[in-house]
Design a protein around this motif. Structure first.
Motif: not given
Ligand SMILES: C[S@@+](CC[C@H](N)C(=O)[O-])C[C@H]1O[C@@H](n2cnc3c(N)ncnc32)[C@H](O)[C@@H]1O
Length: 198
Positions: A5-6, A8, A15, A50, A53, A55, A70-71, A75, A92, A94, A109-111
């Motif tokens: 999850s990098n 998270y 969070y 995540g 909430i 999206v 989500d990884a 979450m 993940a 990927e 968003v944010g990934l």
């Molecule tokens: C900044 S949060 C954004 C969450 C949501 N999209 C939002 O906008 O509120 C990033 C999310 O990406 C997930 N994430 C990070 N690396 C990931 C991966 N390789 N595969 C799936 N999810 C991942 C994290 O666990 C986290 O929930």
């Protein structure tokens, strides 16, 4: 077990009560406007969802069907409480099994920038291939080529920059869609799979 999850998963307890509950948080207006462009019942994939909430919540409120990935285990557990019955995979992106399906839209968003550059370069063609004809992709990442440390996890983040993102979308067979910036300064790239000829 390896954390995919990098970082998270490690900050999920901070969070979730913050961004993870922000129904009108940064980007909500943009997601709402994008969601409104799909017909009710359209099938959408939320990558890096995540807690869902804001999206996923916005997509569901627009009458769309949602699949999510989500990884982070925490979450995903929170997502399942928020949206019982919505399919969400703890994996993940990927390696997501959902890339075996096709969607009318994919939003992330944010990934993207949390993923190492090689993973970003591999992910964009996979997202493109999982779009139905006429399907649309929307993801956030900074316009400029930049590397920084994520404000929450302090782990490295990378943007490939607008030129490379657009090139990856085009090379994946998509045409470029409208780009935009939200109230928090997040930049959105967009691609559209050409409709099949009649
Ligand atoms: C900044 S949060 C954004 C969450 C949501 N999209 C939002 O906008 O509120 C990033 C999310 O990406 C997930 N994430 C990070 N690396 C990931 C991966 N390789 N595969 C799936 N999810 C991942 C994290 O666990 C986290 O929930």
């Amino acid at each position: 077990m390896i954390d995919e999850s990098n970082g998270y998963e490690g900050i999920a307890d901070i969070y979730i009560p913050g961004r993870g509950r922000a129904v009108n948080g940064v980007g909500a207006t943009t997601a709402r406007a994008w969601a409104a462009t799909f017909a009710p019942g359209a099938e959408l994939l939320d990558l890096g969802c995540g807690t869902g909430i804001p999206v996923t919540k916005i997509l569901l409120e627009a009458g769309l069907k949602v699949w999510a990935v989500d990884a982070s285990a925490k979450m995903v557990a929170d997502f399942r409480t928020n949206f019982p019955g919505v399919p969400v995979a703890w994996e993940a992106v990927e390696r997501s099994g959902f890339f075996g399906r096709q969607f009318d839209g994919i939003i992330s968003v944010g990934l993207m920038f949390l993923l190492a550059p090689a993973i970003q370069r591999a992910l964009i063609p996979k997202m493109a291939a999982a779009l139905k004809p006429g399907g649309r992709l929307l993801f956030t990442s900074p316009m400029q080529i930049v590397e920084w440390n994520d404000a929450m996890t302090e782990l490295p983040s990378w943007s490939l920059g607008a030129e490379e993102y657009r090139g990856l979308l085009l090379a994946s067979g998509l045409s470029l869609g409208e780009e935009m910036r939200d109230e928090g300064g997040n930049y959105y790239f967009s691609g559209v799979r050409p409709p099949t000829s009649p």
